[in-house]
Structures are given as C-alpha cells and as structure tokens.
Write an enzyme that holds these catalytic residues in place. Structure first.
Site, PDB file in Angstrom:
ATOM      1  N   ASP A  62       0.861  -1.188   0.000  1.00  0.00           N
ATOM      2  CA  ASP A  62       0.000   0.000   0.000  1.00  0.00           C
ATOM      3  C   ASP A  62       0.897   1.238   0.000  1.00  0.00           C
ATOM      4  O   ASP A  62       1.601   1.502   0.979  1.00  0.00           O
ATOM      5  CB  ASP A  62      -0.892  -0.035   1.250  1.00  0.00           C
ATOM      6  CG  ASP A  62      -2.081   0.912   1.154  1.00  0.00           C
ATOM      7  OD1 ASP A  62      -2.133   1.719   0.210  1.00  0.00           O
ATOM      8  OD2 ASP A  62      -2.949   0.846   2.042  1.00  0.00           O
ATOM      9  N   ASP A 120      -3.669   7.354  -3.289  1.00  0.00           N
ATOM     10  CA  ASP A 120      -3.688   6.160  -2.435  1.00  0.00           C
ATOM     11  C   ASP A 120      -4.028   4.955  -3.308  1.00  0.00           C
ATOM     12  O   ASP A 120      -5.111   4.887  -3.893  1.00  0.00           O
ATOM     13  CB  ASP A 120      -4.753   6.372  -1.345  1.00  0.00           C
ATOM     14  CG  ASP A 120      -4.775   5.254  -0.315  1.00  0.00           C
ATOM     15  OD1 ASP A 120      -3.943   4.340  -0.397  1.00  0.00           O
ATOM     16  OD2 ASP A 120      -5.645   5.309   0.581  1.00  0.00           O
ATOM     17  N   HIS A 136     -12.589   5.168   1.221  1.00  0.00           N
ATOM     18  CA  HIS A 136     -12.840   6.446   1.895  1.00  0.00           C
ATOM     19  C   HIS A 136     -12.634   7.619   0.947  1.00  0.00           C
ATOM     20  O   HIS A 136     -11.887   7.522  -0.033  1.00  0.00           O
ATOM     21  CB  HIS A 136     -11.876   6.588   3.081  1.00  0.00           C
ATOM     22  CG  HIS A 136     -10.442   6.288   2.729  1.00  0.00           C
ATOM     23  ND1 HIS A 136      -9.570   7.235   2.256  1.00  0.00           N
ATOM     24  CD2 HIS A 136      -9.753   5.108   2.746  1.00  0.00           C
ATOM     25  CE1 HIS A 136      -8.409   6.663   2.008  1.00  0.00           C
ATOM     26  NE2 HIS A 136      -8.489   5.369   2.287  1.00  0.00           N
ATOM     27  N   HIS A 192      -8.002  10.090   5.293  1.00  0.00           N
ATOM     28  CA  HIS A 192      -9.356   9.592   5.506  1.00  0.00           C
ATOM     29  C   HIS A 192     -10.298  10.776   5.658  1.00  0.00           C
ATOM     30  O   HIS A 192     -10.263  11.487   6.663  1.00  0.00           O
ATOM     31  CB  HIS A 192      -9.428   8.689   6.743  1.00  0.00           C
ATOM     32  CG  HIS A 192      -8.784   7.357   6.545  1.00  0.00           C
ATOM     33  ND1 HIS A 192      -8.339   6.577   7.591  1.00  0.00           N
ATOM     34  CD2 HIS A 192      -8.496   6.668   5.429  1.00  0.00           C
ATOM     35  CE1 HIS A 192      -7.801   5.457   7.113  1.00  0.00           C
ATOM     36  NE2 HIS A 192      -7.892   5.497   5.799  1.00  0.00           N
ATOM     37  N   GLU A 211     -11.002   0.921  -2.132  1.00  0.00           N
ATOM     38  CA  GLU A 211     -10.138  -0.204  -1.750  1.00  0.00           C
ATOM     39  C   GLU A 211     -10.996  -1.313  -1.171  1.00  0.00           C
ATOM     40  O   GLU A 211     -11.942  -1.066  -0.419  1.00  0.00           O
ATOM     41  CB  GLU A 211      -9.061   0.230  -0.761  1.00  0.00           C
ATOM     42  CG  GLU A 211      -9.538   0.780   0.558  1.00  0.00           C
ATOM     43  CD  GLU A 211      -8.385   1.178   1.467  1.00  0.00           C
ATOM     44  OE1 GLU A 211      -7.375   0.434   1.531  1.00  0.00           O
ATOM     45  OE2 GLU A 211      -8.488   2.230   2.116  1.00  0.00           O
ATOM     46  N   GLU A 220      -6.594  -1.495  -4.582  1.00  0.00           N
ATOM     47  CA  GLU A 220      -7.114  -0.147  -4.337  1.00  0.00           C
ATOM     48  C   GLU A 220      -6.719   0.792  -5.467  1.00  0.00           C
ATOM     49  O   GLU A 220      -5.606   0.733  -5.990  1.00  0.00           O
ATOM     50  CB  GLU A 220      -6.542   0.369  -3.017  1.00  0.00           C
ATOM     51  CG  GLU A 220      -6.910   1.799  -2.663  1.00  0.00           C
ATOM     52  CD  GLU A 220      -6.271   2.241  -1.355  1.00  0.00           C
ATOM     53  OE1 GLU A 220      -6.794   3.164  -0.731  1.00  0.00           O
ATOM     54  OE2 GLU A 220      -5.239   1.639  -0.960  1.00  0.00           O
TER      55      GLU A 220
END
Length: 423
Positions: free
Chosen positions: A196, A207, A276, A284, A309, A404
């Site tokens: 990640d 992300d 998110h 977040h 994700e 993700e």
C-alpha cells in the site's frame, strides 16, 4: 541587402539560385559567397539548426524526478470512464465542461497534482514488483519503495512527498503494518503481501495498493479482490449511494472460492474495513465506502475523490487490532493545550513541521533525527493529539488480500487516476 536584390544580381551573373536563396558556388573552403553592393563578396553565415532537447529517460531503479521528465507540468491522465445511467449526459454538457476548465485553472492545479502522484505510484510499484522477492526483509522492501517515491516526487517538506507509511501487511494481517527499526521479519515464498503506497503533491494524496504472491495457491483470492475493486470503481459516481456501492462490492467478492490443501474456503469481504474519501492533507475524509451491503444513503458528490479499496479474506471477514504499532497521525483539529511533558511538546513540533496531518511511522521519526521518543509519542496518543493505528488482522491462519485505486469525480467523467497496465 534584401533577398530580392541578391536574387536579381545573381540572375544577371547567370549563377543558379536554390529555393533558400543560397548560391550553388562556393569558395575553396566551401562557404557560399554573396555579392555586396560595392562589388565585393561576403561570406554568408550558415544558419545553425536549433538543438533538439534530449528526452530525459527514467532510470532503473527509478530515481529521476518527474518534473525533469514532464517539463511542461502535464502528467498522464488516468483511465476515463463515463458516468452510468442518468449521469451519462455530463460527458457532453457544455456547463460541466466549463466547470472542469475552471477546476483546471485552480491555482492548486488539483488534477495535475493528483496525476503527478499517480505517475510516481505507477513507476514505484512497477519497480516494487520487479525487486521484491522472498528472502528480503520488510525493512529492505520498505526502503526500496520509499527511496523511489521520494526521488520521483522530488520530496520537499509538506509540498511533496510520501503520503503515508508504506503498508507491507502479511498474510492474515490486512492493513497498517510497516516495519519499525529493528524489525527482522523476512518475506517467505508462501506469504501473501499487501503493498500500500501513498504519494502526495501539495496535500493531494494518491492512495493505491496491490497484493503480491509468489506461488499460485491464493491466485483466486487475489482475483476476487481485484474484481471487487473494479466493481466498486464501476458503481462509484456522482449521486451514487455508498451503501449500494458496498453491496455490489460484496456480491462480486463473495462469488469466489479458494481451494487450499484440498479444502475450499469462501472469500469474505472484510466487514469492518472500507474505502474512503480523501481531503487536503487528510488521507481519511468524512465518507466511507464499506465492503458489505448497508443502508448508508450518503451520496458521492461532484469534485470529490475517493480511494476505492477492497479487502478479502479466507477467514472470518473481520479484523481486530493486533501487534506493535507503527502508524500514527496528528489529529487534524486536536487541541494541544493538554501536553505537559517537554519532550512531548518538542516531539509534537517535529511532527507538525515534517508531517502536518499526514500519517507517519516510527521509521520516519528516526529519519528526521528523533530518538528515545516512545514515551513522548505515547503521551501525545493518550492526550488525544496523535492517533495511533495498530495493525489490523483477521484470524490466525487465514489469508487476506487488498487492491485499491484512487478515483476523481470530475464534472464530466470519472477518472481512475492510479490505473496502470498492471491493475
């Protein structure tokens, strides 16, 4: 002398003229001569061709800053998807195209900042897939990825850098593990490794994550989770309801099974993990995209961007906190009046200066010169100024996987910014 007068005089001398008004005869040194008005001859200077700029090539490992490769500041656009159903009209809407133009003219250059982060991510993960092999320590893997990210994004304080600690969660651990100093864990051939990676440019965080295996036992698990992520991306859009997206993700994920050693295990969506929304310098945001069907009627909105994700497991499909903490983040709006320890106050200044509200890990504190900080760090956590994020794990013996992407809900279309050839 004008070009026309040169031409007329040369015609009178019966000297051939080429299309560029250059004569065919030359002196003994090979330099063309032009007749001057006083009958003397002068050497005409050869025009120098402008030198072509040499294209900057990316190295291996990738360490060339992207501003050198994309000197015009325009970075690759992600995968474009039209909105579904009643939102398909946005693609052709003059009004929405105008709004998109205004967004591009925003002084923060939101789109280009995120796209720059996405290109850094694609290059870093391509390199990660190439160099990560069983037998390496988690620290070696983390450093290899982070060295690439820092160089590619041209790390510069809070202007550009790593978006959050590189996640390297193994097997039943689904998220929030990165090695601390002294970690001796070695990657094994049988492991399932989640990678990640976060990149930020001017607080716009990219992300994106993927899962690696080194033998085929859990290929179906990875296939299930990747398919579920793609379903979430497909269902996401302006006015899409978060609970309905979650239901579609779960349906896709749980249509798969994994056979291990003659036993068949259903793939379960992990019910207490989620995608998110992402906000400026906040990984977040306020909106969560759960992975199991629920009644959340909250809608996605124009201009927002999300990390879609998904996590799948061969275990119970629920994670709990387990293991040593490595991830932390300063709480965005926390009051700092309750800090009593001088060492904690000093550490908080370091955190604020180097990370702001971006997540960090203990290795990053080591890197900026902090030492013997655990007591002070725990004090900041206890006082509600810094949030700790322990590793999140399913039942022992189970395996988890993650995929993700970051998507941007533009006024006209949906852009899967982090999409690449690999996933």
């Amino acid at each position: 002398m004008t070009a026309a007068s040169v031409t007329e005089e040369k015609k009178a001398q019966k000297v051939p003229i080429d299309d560029d008004n250059e004569v065919d005869d030359s002196d003994e040194e090979g330099v063309p001569e032009i007749a001057a008005a006083d009958g003397e001859t002068k050497k005409k200077k050869k025009k120098k061709k402008p030198k072509k700029k040499k294209k900057v090539e990316q190295g291996d490992p990738p360490r060339t800053g992207l501003s050198k490769v994309y000197s015009d500041g325009k970075y690759p656009i992600g995968e474009i998807q039209e909105y579904k159903d009643h939102n398909a009209w946005r693609t052709a809407s003059e009004e929405k195209r105008y709004l998109e133009k205004l967004a591009m003219e925003d002084p923060d250059l939101t789109y280009e900042n995120i796209r720059r982060g996405a290109e850094v991510h694609r290059l870093a993960r391509k390199y990660a897939r190439k160099f990560i092999r069983p037998g390496m320590t988690m620290t070696e893997i983390a450093n290899g990825i982070e060295d690439s990210v820092r160089a590619l994004v041209e790390e510069n304080g809070l202007e550009a850098g790593i978006g959050f600690p590189t996640g390297l969660s193994l097997n039943n651990c689904a998220a929030h593990y990165t090695p601390n100093a002294g970690d001796t864990i070695v990657l094994q051939k049988e492991d399932v490794l989640k990678v990640d990676i976060g990149v930020h440019v001017r607080g716009r965080i990219l992300d994106s994550a993927f899962t690696l295996t080194f033998e085929p036992t859990y290929d179906k698990l990875l296939e299930a989770v990747k398919a579920a992520t793609n379903t979430g991306i497909q269902e996401a859009g302006i006015d899409a309801r978060l609970g309905e997206i979650a239901g579609a993700i779960q349906e896709t994920m749980e249509s798969y099974e994994v056979e291990v050693g003659g036993s068949v295990y259903p793939v379960r969506a992990i019910e207490n993990l989620s995608g998110h929304s992402i906000e400026l310098y906040k990984i977040h945001g306020k909106k969560s995209v759960l992975l199991v069907k629920n009644d959340d009627q909250t809608k996605m909105e124009e201009g927002e961007y999300f990390a879609i994700e998904t996590f799948g497991s061969t275990g119970r499909g629920r994670v709990v906190e387990s293991g040593d903490v490595s991830h932390y983040a300063k709480i965005y709006d926390a009051s700092q009046g309750s800090v009593r320890l001088q060492t904690a106050k000093s550490l908080l200044r370091t955190i604020t200066k180097n990370f702001g509200s971006l997540p960090f890990c203990r290795r990053y504190l080591d890197r900026v010169g902090e030492s013997k900080y655990l007591l002070a760090l725990n004090h900041l956590v206890t006082q509600g100024i810094v949030q700790d994020y322990p590793p999140l794990c399913d039942s022992r013996g189970s395996m988890t996987a993650q995929f993700e992407h970051t998507i941007l809900l533009r006024p006209t279309v949906k852009e899967v910014i982090s999409r690449g050839d690999d996933y």
